[in-house]
Design a protein around this motif. Structure first.
Motif, PDB file in Angstrom:
ATOM      1  N   VAL A  11       0.880  -1.238  -0.051  1.00  0.00           N
ATOM      2  CA  VAL A  11      -0.314  -0.049   0.066  1.00  0.00           C
ATOM      3  C   VAL A  11       0.980   1.229   0.032  1.00  0.00           C
ATOM      4  O   VAL A  11       0.719   2.030  -0.579  1.00  0.00           O
ATOM      5  N   THR A  12       1.986   1.251   0.719  1.00  0.00           N
ATOM      6  CA  THR A  12       2.851   2.124   0.924  1.00  0.00           C
ATOM      7  C   THR A  12       3.811   2.645  -0.534  1.00  0.00           C
ATOM      8  O   THR A  12       3.645   3.727  -0.885  1.00  0.00           O
ATOM      9  N   ARG A  13       3.864   1.581  -1.191  1.00  0.00           N
ATOM     10  CA  ARG A  13       4.560   1.734  -2.474  1.00  0.00           C
ATOM     11  C   ARG A  13       3.434   2.253  -3.349  1.00  0.00           C
ATOM     12  O   ARG A  13       3.966   3.145  -4.329  1.00  0.00           O
ATOM     13  N   SER A  14       2.294   1.815  -3.374  1.00  0.00           N
ATOM     14  CA  SER A  14       1.064   2.255  -4.174  1.00  0.00           C
ATOM     15  C   SER A  14       1.057   3.900  -4.068  1.00  0.00           C
ATOM     16  O   SER A  14       0.984   4.506  -5.030  1.00  0.00           O
ATOM     17  N   MET A  15       1.242   4.192  -2.882  1.00  0.00           N
ATOM     18  CA  MET A  15       1.100   5.684  -2.600  1.00  0.00           C
ATOM     19  C   MET A  15       2.506   6.434  -3.054  1.00  0.00           C
ATOM     20  O   MET A  15       2.047   7.424  -3.314  1.00  0.00           O
ATOM     21  N   ILE A  16       3.553   6.024  -2.895  1.00  0.00           N
ATOM     22  CA  ILE A  16       4.812   6.731  -3.091  1.00  0.00           C
ATOM     23  C   ILE A  16       5.072   6.681  -4.515  1.00  0.00           C
ATOM     24  O   ILE A  16       5.300   7.748  -5.152  1.00  0.00           O
ATOM     25  N   ILE A  17       4.934   5.699  -5.536  1.00  0.00           N
ATOM     26  CA  ILE A  17       5.222   5.471  -6.801  1.00  0.00           C
ATOM     27  C   ILE A  17       4.154   5.879  -7.710  1.00  0.00           C
ATOM     28  O   ILE A  17       4.325   6.703  -8.832  1.00  0.00           O
ATOM     29  N   ASN A  18       2.817   5.573  -7.202  1.00  0.00           N
ATOM     30  CA  ASN A  18       1.711   5.608  -8.120  1.00  0.00           C
ATOM     31  C   ASN A  18       0.806   6.802  -7.880  1.00  0.00           C
ATOM     32  O   ASN A  18      -0.266   7.002  -8.465  1.00  0.00           O
ATOM     33  N   ASN A  19       1.131   7.448  -6.699  1.00  0.00           N
ATOM     34  CA  ASN A  19       0.446   8.549  -6.140  1.00  0.00           C
ATOM     35  C   ASN A  19      -1.048   8.043  -5.865  1.00  0.00           C
ATOM     36  O   ASN A  19      -1.862   8.793  -6.270  1.00  0.00           O
ATOM     37  N   ASP A  20      -1.111   6.732  -5.741  1.00  0.00           N
ATOM     38  CA  ASP A  20      -2.419   6.241  -5.650  1.00  0.00           C
ATOM     39  C   ASP A  20      -3.255   6.235  -4.008  1.00  0.00           C
ATOM     40  O   ASP A  20      -2.467   5.181  -3.611  1.00  0.00           O
ATOM     41  N   TYR A  21      -3.924   7.014  -3.586  1.00  0.00           N
ATOM     42  CA  TYR A  21      -4.342   6.822  -2.050  1.00  0.00           C
ATOM     43  C   TYR A  21      -5.778   6.290  -2.217  1.00  0.00           C
ATOM     44  O   TYR A  21      -6.571   6.500  -1.171  1.00  0.00           O
ATOM     45  N   GLU A  22      -6.423   5.779  -3.413  1.00  0.00           N
ATOM     46  CA  GLU A  22      -7.691   5.270  -2.883  1.00  0.00           C
ATOM     47  C   GLU A  22      -7.856   3.911  -2.752  1.00  0.00           C
ATOM     48  O   GLU A  22      -6.815   3.095  -3.358  1.00  0.00           O
ATOM     49  N   LYS A  23      -8.752   3.362  -2.221  1.00  0.00           N
ATOM     50  CA  LYS A  23      -8.929   1.962  -1.676  1.00  0.00           C
ATOM     51  C   LYS A  23      -8.033   1.359  -1.210  1.00  0.00           C
ATOM     52  O   LYS A  23      -7.478   0.204  -1.340  1.00  0.00           O
ATOM     53  N   VAL A  24      -7.368   2.007  -0.090  1.00  0.00           N
ATOM     54  CA  VAL A  24      -6.402   1.598   0.667  1.00  0.00           C
ATOM     55  C   VAL A  24      -6.718   0.197   1.327  1.00  0.00           C
ATOM     56  O   VAL A  24      -5.812  -0.657   1.467  1.00  0.00           O
ATOM     57  N   ILE A  25      -7.627   0.154   1.932  1.00  0.00           N
ATOM     58  CA  ILE A  25      -8.093  -1.048   2.734  1.00  0.00           C
ATOM     59  C   ILE A  25      -8.337  -2.314   1.960  1.00  0.00           C
ATOM     60  O   ILE A  25      -7.867  -3.202   2.139  1.00  0.00           O
ATOM     61  N   LYS A  26      -8.929  -2.227   0.826  1.00  0.00           N
ATOM     62  CA  LYS A  26      -9.046  -3.151  -0.143  1.00  0.00           C
ATOM     63  C   LYS A  26      -7.724  -3.542  -0.637  1.00  0.00           C
ATOM     64  O   LYS A  26      -7.520  -4.997  -0.929  1.00  0.00           O
ATOM     65  N   LYS A  27      -7.067  -2.705  -1.146  1.00  0.00           N
ATOM     66  CA  LYS A  27      -5.438  -3.164  -1.611  1.00  0.00           C
ATOM     67  C   LYS A  27      -4.849  -3.918  -0.372  1.00  0.00           C
ATOM     68  O   LYS A  27      -4.045  -4.773  -0.869  1.00  0.00           O
ATOM     69  N   PHE A  28      -4.679  -3.207   0.889  1.00  0.00           N
ATOM     70  CA  PHE A  28      -4.334  -4.029   1.938  1.00  0.00           C
ATOM     71  C   PHE A  28      -4.687  -5.515   2.132  1.00  0.00           C
ATOM     72  O   PHE A  28      -3.769  -6.426   2.174  1.00  0.00           O
ATOM     73  N   PHE A  29      -5.830  -5.944   2.224  1.00  0.00           N
ATOM     74  CA  PHE A  29      -6.337  -7.195   2.184  1.00  0.00           C
ATOM     75  C   PHE A  29      -6.024  -8.067   1.027  1.00  0.00           C
ATOM     76  O   PHE A  29      -6.027  -9.181   1.162  1.00  0.00           O
ATOM     77  N   THR A  30      -6.126  -7.339  -0.136  1.00  0.00           N
ATOM     78  CA  THR A  30      -5.828  -8.063  -1.384  1.00  0.00           C
ATOM     79  C   THR A  30      -4.403  -8.596  -1.364  1.00  0.00           C
ATOM     80  O   THR A  30      -4.243  -9.724  -1.672  1.00  0.00           O
ATOM     81  N   SER A  31      -3.666  -7.575  -0.923  1.00  0.00           N
ATOM     82  CA  SER A  31      -2.121  -8.295  -0.951  1.00  0.00           C
ATOM     83  C   SER A  31      -1.872  -9.071   0.159  1.00  0.00           C
ATOM     84  O   SER A  31      -0.843 -10.129   0.084  1.00  0.00           O
ATOM     85  N   ILE A  32      -2.530  -9.279   1.204  1.00  0.00           N
ATOM     86  CA  ILE A  32      -2.382 -10.020   2.326  1.00  0.00           C
ATOM     87  C   ILE A  32      -2.921 -11.594   1.663  1.00  0.00           C
ATOM     88  O   ILE A  32      -2.053 -12.496   1.686  1.00  0.00           O
ATOM     89  N   LYS A  33      -3.870 -11.598   0.987  1.00  0.00           N
ATOM     90  CA  LYS A  33      -4.200 -12.741   0.076  1.00  0.00           C
ATOM     91  C   LYS A  33      -3.448 -13.191  -1.055  1.00  0.00           C
ATOM     92  O   LYS A  33      -2.970 -14.414  -0.898  1.00  0.00           O
ATOM     93  N   GLU A  34      -2.896 -12.496  -1.659  1.00  0.00           N
ATOM     94  CA  GLU A  34      -1.950 -12.621  -2.792  1.00  0.00           C
ATOM     95  C   GLU A  34      -0.706 -13.197  -2.286  1.00  0.00           C
ATOM     96  O   GLU A  34      -0.045 -14.222  -2.814  1.00  0.00           O
ATOM     97  N   ASN A  35      -0.316 -12.582  -1.225  1.00  0.00           N
ATOM     98  CA  ASN A  35       1.266 -12.715  -0.782  1.00  0.00           C
ATOM     99  C   ASN A  35       1.171 -13.708   0.367  1.00  0.00           C
ATOM    100  O   ASN A  35       2.518 -13.734   1.006  1.00  0.00           O
TER     101      ASN A  35
END
Length: 163
Positions: A11-35
């Motif tokens: 989520v932090t990478r997405s914020m720093i590199i892509n300037n993407d601050y939307e759907k943080v919670i969804k990205k967090f839980f998706t990343s947990i499941k995928e990795n």
């Protein structure tokens, strides 16, 4: 614990590199499941390495020959510091690149050694933040790992390819 750490880095990478601050919670839980599996394997690999280094230090204290003790302890401490710094970098490498899980420690170590100014800056900033957390404990509850992960990811992103 390790999948959540990877998700926080993701989520932090997405914020720093892509300037993407939307759907943080969804990205967090998706990343947990995928990795889940790879994150646990990486985390427990580093935990095992740190345990072996700790055990090694305990055994080194039994050496009675002073010169041998100092030389072996010096090498062990240098390796320990490199492992700890690589551990700081391994999750940012994990969320930025797609390799086999056993290659991430190698690339984190290469990043640690190949970019000494970034590594020194990382160490200084982390020591400063930890000291700040020590002096003002409520900051730990307000910022927590978010500030530490942001610092690690920001410094690691300086070393990553831009495209």
């Amino acid at each position: 614990m390790f999948p959540a750490t990877v998700a926080l880095f993701s989520v932090t990478r997405s914020m720093i590199i892509n300037n993407d601050y939307e759907k943080v919670i969804k990205k967090f839980f998706t990343s947990i499941k995928e990795n889940w599996l790879e994150a646990n394997l990486l985390g427990y690999l580093f935990s095992l390495i740190l345990f072996v280094l700790y055990f090694n230090i305990k055994v080194i204290h039994l050496i009675e020959i002073r010169l041998l003790y100092v030389s072996v302890m010096s090498v062990t401490l240098i390796v320990g510091v490199l492992v700890i710094i690589s551990f700081a970098y391994v999750f940012s490498v994990f969320v930025h690149f797609k390799f086999k899980w056993w290659r991430y420690p190698k690339y984190a170590l290469i990043l640690t050694i190949a970019k000494p100014f970034n590594t020194i800056l990382l160490i200084l900033l982390l020591v400063l933040v930890l000291y700040l957390y020590y002096i003002v404990p409520p900051l730990l509850f307000l910022q927590g790992m978010g500030l530490i992960v942001y610092i690690i990811m920001k410094i690691a992103s300086f070393s990553f390819p831009k495209n």
